[in-house]
Design a protein around this motif. Structure first.
Motif, PDB file in Angstrom:
ATOM      1  N   GLY A   8     -22.495 -67.408  30.568  1.00 59.91           N
ATOM      2  CA  GLY A   8     -22.948 -67.780  31.896  1.00 59.91           C
ATOM      3  C   GLY A   8     -22.802 -66.670  32.911  1.00 59.91           C
ATOM      4  N   THR A   9     -22.242 -67.032  34.075  1.00 59.95           N
ATOM      5  CA  THR A   9     -22.102 -66.073  35.169  1.00 59.95           C
ATOM      6  C   THR A   9     -21.246 -64.878  34.777  1.00 59.95           C
ATOM      7  OG1 THR A   9     -22.351 -67.852  36.800  1.00 59.95           O
ATOM      8  CG2 THR A   9     -21.356 -65.789  37.562  1.00 59.95           C
ATOM      9  N   ALA A  10     -20.165 -65.136  34.047  1.00 56.95           N
ATOM     10  CA  ALA A  10     -19.283 -64.032  33.648  1.00 56.95           C
ATOM     11  C   ALA A  10     -20.023 -63.021  32.783  1.00 56.95           C
ATOM     12  CB  ALA A  10     -18.068 -64.584  32.901  1.00 56.95           C
ATOM     13  N   ALA A  11     -20.890 -63.503  31.888  1.00 56.09           N
ATOM     14  CA  ALA A  11     -21.664 -62.598  31.037  1.00 56.09           C
ATOM     15  C   ALA A  11     -22.642 -61.785  31.865  1.00 56.09           C
ATOM     16  CB  ALA A  11     -22.405 -63.395  29.964  1.00 56.09           C
ATOM     17  N   ARG A  12     -23.247 -62.406  32.872  1.00 54.64           N
ATOM     18  CA  ARG A  12     -24.205 -61.679  33.715  1.00 54.64           C
ATOM     19  C   ARG A  12     -23.491 -60.629  34.565  1.00 54.64           C
ATOM     20  NH1 ARG A  12     -28.447 -65.913  36.274  1.00 54.64           N
ATOM     21  NH2 ARG A  12     -29.851 -64.115  36.337  1.00 54.64           N
ATOM     22  N   ILE A  13     -22.269 -60.934  35.004  1.00 62.02           N
ATOM     23  CA  ILE A  13     -21.491 -59.933  35.745  1.00 62.02           C
ATOM     24  C   ILE A  13     -21.192 -58.739  34.844  1.00 62.02           C
ATOM     25  CG2 ILE A  13     -19.262 -59.470  36.840  1.00 62.02           C
ATOM     26  CD1 ILE A  13     -19.309 -62.408  37.800  1.00 62.02           C
ATOM     27  N   GLU A  14     -20.799 -59.015  33.608  1.00 64.30           N
ATOM     28  CA  GLU A  14     -20.546 -57.938  32.646  1.00 64.30           C
ATOM     29  C   GLU A  14     -21.815 -57.123  32.414  1.00 64.30           C
ATOM     30  OE1 GLU A  14     -19.755 -57.394  27.877  1.00 64.30           O
ATOM     31  OE2 GLU A  14     -19.083 -59.255  28.830  1.00 64.30           O
ATOM     32  N   LEU A  15     -22.938 -57.816  32.266  1.00 68.34           N
ATOM     33  CA  LEU A  15     -24.211 -57.132  32.018  1.00 68.34           C
ATOM     34  C   LEU A  15     -24.600 -56.268  33.205  1.00 68.34           C
ATOM     35  CD1 LEU A  15     -26.779 -56.584  30.444  1.00 68.34           C
ATOM     36  CD2 LEU A  15     -27.657 -58.816  31.199  1.00 68.34           C
ATOM     37  N   LEU A  16     -24.451 -56.796  34.421  1.00 71.32           N
ATOM     38  CA  LEU A  16     -24.779 -56.007  35.613  1.00 71.32           C
ATOM     39  C   LEU A  16     -23.908 -54.764  35.686  1.00 71.32           C
ATOM     40  CD1 LEU A  16     -26.278 -55.574  38.260  1.00 71.32           C
ATOM     41  CD2 LEU A  16     -24.609 -57.092  39.370  1.00 71.32           C
ATOM     42  N   GLY A  17     -22.639 -54.897  35.335  1.00 72.00           N
ATOM     43  CA  GLY A  17     -21.766 -53.728  35.329  1.00 72.00           C
ATOM     44  C   GLY A  17     -22.251 -52.667  34.363  1.00 72.00           C
ATOM     45  N   ARG A  18     -22.677 -53.080  33.173  1.00 63.71           N
ATOM     46  CA  ARG A  18     -23.205 -52.113  32.199  1.00 63.71           C
ATOM     47  C   ARG A  18     -24.478 -51.461  32.724  1.00 63.71           C
ATOM     48  NH1 ARG A  18     -22.521 -53.817  25.897  1.00 63.71           N
ATOM     49  NH2 ARG A  18     -20.516 -54.890  26.019  1.00 63.71           N
ATOM     50  N   ILE A  19     -25.340 -52.264  33.341  1.00 60.49           N
ATOM     51  CA  ILE A  19     -26.595 -51.719  33.862  1.00 60.49           C
ATOM     52  C   ILE A  19     -26.321 -50.650  34.906  1.00 60.49           C
ATOM     53  CG2 ILE A  19     -28.587 -52.294  35.311  1.00 60.49           C
ATOM     54  CD1 ILE A  19     -28.701 -54.988  33.802  1.00 60.49           C
ATOM     55  N   ILE A  20     -25.449 -50.944  35.857  1.00 58.12           N
ATOM     56  CA  ILE A  20     -25.167 -49.981  36.923  1.00 58.12           C
ATOM     57  C   ILE A  20     -24.506 -48.726  36.352  1.00 58.12           C
ATOM     58  CG2 ILE A  20     -23.732 -49.582  38.966  1.00 58.12           C
ATOM     59  CD1 ILE A  20     -24.333 -52.451  39.810  1.00 58.12           C
ATOM     60  N   TRP A  21     -23.584 -48.916  35.418  1.00 61.93           N
ATOM     61  CA  TRP A  21     -22.922 -47.753  34.800  1.00 61.93           C
ATOM     62  C   TRP A  21     -23.940 -46.868  34.079  1.00 61.93           C
ATOM     63  CZ3 TRP A  21     -17.976 -45.793  34.722  1.00 61.93           C
ATOM     64  CH2 TRP A  21     -17.697 -44.849  33.742  1.00 61.93           C
ATOM     65  N   ASP A  22     -24.765 -47.467  33.237  1.00 57.99           N
ATOM     66  CA  ASP A  22     -25.738 -46.687  32.469  1.00 57.99           C
ATOM     67  C   ASP A  22     -26.807 -46.085  33.376  1.00 57.99           C
ATOM     68  OD1 ASP A  22     -24.381 -47.300  30.176  1.00 57.99           O
ATOM     69  OD2 ASP A  22     -25.741 -48.897  29.549  1.00 57.99           O
ATOM     70  N   LEU A  23     -27.258 -46.864  34.360  1.00 58.60           N
ATOM     71  CA  LEU A  23     -28.284 -46.363  35.266  1.00 58.60           C
ATOM     72  C   LEU A  23     -27.765 -45.165  36.053  1.00 58.60           C
ATOM     73  CD1 LEU A  23     -31.017 -46.512  36.689  1.00 58.60           C
ATOM     74  CD2 LEU A  23     -30.049 -48.255  38.218  1.00 58.60           C
ATOM     75  N   ALA A  24     -26.535 -45.236  36.527  1.00 55.60           N
ATOM     76  CA  ALA A  24     -25.967 -44.117  37.280  1.00 55.60           C
ATOM     77  C   ALA A  24     -25.954 -42.847  36.441  1.00 55.60           C
ATOM     78  CB  ALA A  24     -24.545 -44.465  37.741  1.00 55.60           C
ATOM     79  N   HIS A  25     -25.594 -42.969  35.185  1.00 54.90           N
ATOM     80  CA  HIS A  25     -25.557 -41.783  34.335  1.00 54.90           C
ATOM     81  C   HIS A  25     -26.965 -41.281  34.011  1.00 54.90           C
ATOM     82  CE1 HIS A  25     -21.329 -42.918  33.849  1.00 54.90           C
ATOM     83  NE2 HIS A  25     -21.134 -41.674  33.496  1.00 54.90           N
ATOM     84  N   GLN A  26     -27.928 -42.190  33.904  1.00 55.55           N
ATOM     85  CA  GLN A  26     -29.303 -41.731  33.694  1.00 55.55           C
ATOM     86  C   GLN A  26     -29.822 -41.005  34.932  1.00 55.55           C
ATOM     87  OE1 GLN A  26     -32.223 -43.965  31.362  1.00 55.55           O
ATOM     88  NE2 GLN A  26     -30.760 -45.643  31.313  1.00 55.55           N
ATOM     89  N   ILE A  27     -29.550 -41.552  36.112  1.00 59.00           N
ATOM     90  CA  ILE A  27     -29.951 -40.876  37.353  1.00 59.00           C
ATOM     91  C   ILE A  27     -29.276 -39.511  37.443  1.00 59.00           C
ATOM     92  CG2 ILE A  27     -29.823 -40.972  39.874  1.00 59.00           C
ATOM     93  CD1 ILE A  27     -29.975 -44.038  39.624  1.00 59.00           C
ATOM     94  N   HIS A  28     -28.006 -39.455  37.077  1.00 56.96           N
ATOM     95  CA  HIS A  28     -27.264 -38.196  37.096  1.00 56.96           C
ATOM     96  C   HIS A  28     -27.936 -37.153  36.206  1.00 56.96           C
ATOM     97  CE1 HIS A  28     -23.659 -35.731  35.687  1.00 56.96           C
ATOM     98  NE2 HIS A  28     -23.796 -35.430  36.951  1.00 56.96           N
TER      99      HIS A  28
END
Length: 302
Positions: free
Chosen positions: A66-86
């Motif tokens: 549920g919500t906890a899984a989506r929070i975990e997923l959003l964290g992964r997205i932001i982490w990976d996206l930041a490194h791709q932008i970098h």
């Protein structure tokens, strides 16, 4: 068996020949390696799962639902996206911490904050498809299966990154959608709400296209450039509006081609199939192509 060319020296010669373009290619790319297509495909898949968890459930959650899984997923997205932008943003990465990486994280977090608004637009797009296509059973079917909706989803995500001045990545995202759907939408295009692409194969929407609300396109529609103006040296002049403006509630049928930065299609207009337009039309216009059709009887011999 001895094959001189199949040796370290022979292979090294080939690789050195390949490397002759590396310096020119990377001149404006900085010390980092551009992001990969695989990483970008994974980013799109995770964003799709975050936005539409029922149609595209995420299977990588760690002891969360549920919500906890989506929070975990959003964290992964932001982490990976930041490194791709970098990786795609040219900069001198010598500080500790790297200022380029810090900027990339700020950009990724800002992108995350915009996801609810993107989701709202996408649900409006799904509703437009459901209302516009009698073959659609429900909105969930549109989200799960329609290539037009998938291309619009990727475009809307890429467009926000484009607005945040992220290089390379937005274009790579829409080209992935292009390769999967046959629908080519430049991330720089400006597209309003409740947008519906029916069938979709062969649709092209150029960088400076402006599309209003409640617009429907069918397969094979091109919203393109009439020509490419050049300077006195013969180089293409960039940064000008080259693609048309489409008003609200316009329907454009299959095979229509609309070209030119000064071309405006007035609100409420219907553009028929296979029409070629390089000039503006007023609101509530009906533009049709009337080819000559000859029907001849066939005489059958016994």
């Amino acid at each position: 068996m001895s094959i001189p060319e199949f040796s370290i020296e022979g292979l090294s010669q080939i690789v050195r020949s390949l490397e002759r373009y590396d310096e020119a290619t990377l001149t404006n790319a900085g010390p980092k390696t551009p992001t990969t297509r695989r990483a970008t495909e994974q980013l799109i898949w995770r964003l799709e799962s975050l936005l539409f968890p029922f149609e595209h459930p995420w299977e990588e959650a760690v002891e969360a639902q549920g919500t906890a899984a989506r929070i975990e997923l959003l964290g992964r997205i932001i982490w990976d996206l930041a490194h791709q932008i970098h990786r795609v943003d040219p900069h001198d990465c010598t500080g500790d911490p790297c200022q380029g990486l810090c900027r990339a994280f700020h950009t990724a977090i800002e992108f995350g904050k915009r996801l609810p608004d993107i989701q709202t637009l996408l649900y409006m797009d799904a509703d437009a498809a459901y209302q516009g296509d009698p073959a659609a059973r429900n909105r969930s079917e549109v989200i799960s299966t329609y290539p037009g909706f998938y291309a619009i989803m990727v475009y809307r995500l890429a467009h926000e990154l484009f607005r945040l001045d992220v290089p390379l990545l937005p274009r790579l995202m829409t080209e992935i959608a292009h390769s999967q759907t046959g629908i080519d939408i430049h991330p720089g295009a400006q597209i309003g709400s409740s947008f519906f692409i029916d069938h979709g194969t062969g649709v092209v929407i150029g960088e400076t296209t402006e599309v209003g609300d409640q617009v429907t396109l069918y397969q094979g529609v091109t919203l393109g450039a009439l020509n490419f103006p050049r300077d006195v040296q013969g180089q293409i002049i960039r940064g000008q509006k080259r693609h048309p403006t489409i008003g609200d509630r316009v329907v454009i049928y299959s095979g229509a081609t609309i070209l030119g930065g000064n071309t405006v299609i007035g609100a409420g207009s219907v553009i028929g199939g296979n029409v070629w337009l390089t000039h503006s039309v007023p609101e509530n216009s009906r533009v049709i192509n009337q080819p000559q059709v000859d029907v001849k009887a066939v005489t059958h011999k016994n």
